[in-house]
Design an enzyme around this catalytic site. Structure first.
Site, PDB file in Angstrom:
ATOM      1  N   HIS A  21       0.992  -1.472   0.119  1.00 37.78           N
ATOM      2  CA  HIS A  21      -0.202  -0.016   0.216  1.00 37.78           C
ATOM      3  C   HIS A  21       0.755   1.101  -0.328  1.00 37.78           C
ATOM      4  CE1 HIS A  21      -3.692   2.225   1.616  1.00 37.78           C
ATOM      5  NE2 HIS A  21      -2.610   3.329   1.901  1.00 37.78           N
ATOM      6  N   GLU A  22       1.963   0.934   1.049  1.00 36.22           N
ATOM      7  CA  GLU A  22       2.852   2.363   1.207  1.00 36.22           C
ATOM      8  C   GLU A  22       3.349   2.438  -0.503  1.00 36.22           C
ATOM      9  OE1 GLU A  22       1.850   4.443   3.001  1.00 36.22           O
ATOM     10  OE2 GLU A  22       0.352   3.380   4.420  1.00 36.22           O
TER      11      GLU A  22
END
Length: 456
Positions: A21-22
């Site tokens: 996600h990051e």
């Protein structure tokens, strides 16, 4: 050992999804020319870090393991007066609104992409699953089950639900849950051996009243069809062997209670620890009754240690299984459809929880996720990867909710900026951030409360 496996499965699942996600935010930020100062796995105080890359980005691990973040060069968080002009051009808030939207949306998009890749890989490999052949209970507590009342019978093979083709149990279960969420009738097409094809209807009124937590098909009276309860092996010296049970015996009843399949027989025996039971069997065309006393043994369950009965015999219980690999193009298509369906179902569930149509006890937290991670890991790689894909979709949808501290809140701000031509006032943003943090903490506390309640 199970605790360690559960903990490891949870860390791998959530940790990998947070990193991806990051990474979505990070890669799109770099692509848009924004300077990234820190990439952190975890929140709070940094406990380990190293600097890499042309911008000497700090790659860090922080104390609180739930979550992560990408810290970009941002005038709202630091005084940029001493920075050279070339760095000022790379400051986040100085980018046009479409670049900011792309950077924020990249995190949830990465979660959806991971799910698509995992599902596509599973479909290409072929996942062995129970077929859509069903068993149907006639009644529950002296009341006819919904499936029985509709006309469904044990041995029926479901071919479609609401004209959506069905080949395996998971597809049948999925379609029934969707009908329950939408509160619409479920038209179930079946093939019945020697009789032909039929269509039966589970009424919308019945599906609308279902509690969506747990085994939805089971609450309708539908289960996976399992083979006849034939004894496959008898361990020498055990209670079954001493009672005269033989390999090939067909189990008929226990103390007069009919035995539908191997699972039903096991449940009866587990509940009869230390008691004498009369087991009726059919052997070579003759019916015999064998008295036996199940041994009392301690077994660990989700609710602690309990006493269960065992007779040292193995009974047929695995359902008919099917595994059909898909071509790459078909697998990607099925994966896209699965991700879309899961997203829409999740959004509908959230909407119904907000309106009170669905209980808030369906909100789950890290304890339940860890439990399911451990269970699916023990079931095999396919089940575990499917679980990771589902959690990835849930994280993507959750992050898109219009709560200020989440990606969805920022996307809401930028959408308003696109519509009005002006950015959201800073004071308004600060107030919204506090309210959003309060709402998020409330949701987290509710999730943990529900997790503990399930354990108790």
């Amino acid at each position: 050992m199970n605790f360690l496996q559960t903990a490891l499965a949870f860390i791998v699942c959530l940790g990998s999804l947070i990193i991806f996600h990051e990474l979505g935010h990070y890669l799109v930020a770099r692509w848009c020319g924004v300077k990234v100062l820190r990439f952190s796995v975890g929140m709070g105080k940094v406990v380990w870090s190293r600097r890499f890359g042309p911008d000497q980005t700090e790659w860090a691990v922080s104390a609180l393991p739930l979550g992560g973040y990408v810290k970009m060069l941002d005038s709202r968080e630091a005084d940029l007066g001493d920075l050279p002009p070339e760095d000022l051009k790379r400051e986040f808030t100085r980018q046009n609104v479409w670049k900011r939207i792309a950077i924020v949306a990249a995190g949830p998009a990465a979660n959806f992409l991971i799910a698509i890749v995992l599902f596509a890989g599973l479909y290409m490999h072929g996942v062995e699953e129970p077929t859509s052949k069903i068993s149907v209970r006639a009644n529950e507590a002296a009341v006819a089950t919904a499936a029985w009342s509709a006309g469904l019978r044990s041995g029926d093979v479901v071919t479609a639900v609401n004209e959506q083709p069905v080949a395996v149990w998971s597809e049948l279960r999925w379609n029934l849950i969707q009908s329950a969420i939408d509160k619409t009738e479920a038209r179930i097409a079946v093939e019945r051996t020697g009789q032909g094809r039929f269509t039966f209807v589970l009424p919308a009124a019945v599906l609308a009243t279902l509690d969506l937590e747990g085994d939805v098909p089971g609450k309708l009276g539908v289960g996976v069809a399992r083979p006849a309860p034939v004894v496959q092996e008898v361990v020498a010296g055990g209670p079954a062997a001493r009672a005269g049970l033989l390999k090939g015996d067909l189990l008929l009843s226990v103390d007069g209670t009919p035995v539908a399949d191997g699972i039903a027989f096991i449940d009866i025996i587990r509940a009869a620890a230390g008691k004498t039971v009369q087991v009726a069997v059919r052997r070579a065309g003759q019916q015999l009754v064998l008295p036996m006393v199940p041994l009392a043994e301690q077994a660990k369950t989700g609710k602690g240690t309990v006493t269960v009965g065992k007779i040292s015999a193995y009974v047929a219980q695995l359902p008919d299984m099917i595994s059909v690999p898909s071509s790459p193009i078909a697998a990607v298509g099925k994966a896209l459809a699965r991700v879309w369906d899961t997203c829409t179902m999740t959004v509908k569930m959230i909407g119904k929880m907000i309106t009170g149509e669905v209980s808030l006890k369906n909100v789950t937290g890290p304890i339940t996720i860890a439990d399911y991670a451990g269970q699916t890991a023990r079931m095999g790689a396919a089940s575990y990867l499917s679980f990771i894909a589902f959690i990835s979709i849930s994280l993507g949808v959750m992050n898109l909710l219009p709560i200020p501290v989440l990606d969805g809140g920022h996307l809401l701000y930028y959408s308003l900026e696109v519509l009005t031509g002006r950015s959201v006032p800073e004071r308004f943003g600060e107030i919204a951030q506090r309210l959003g943090m309060g709402l998020l903490l409330t949701l987290m506390l509710l999730a943990v409360f529900n997790d503990v309640a399930r354990l108790l």
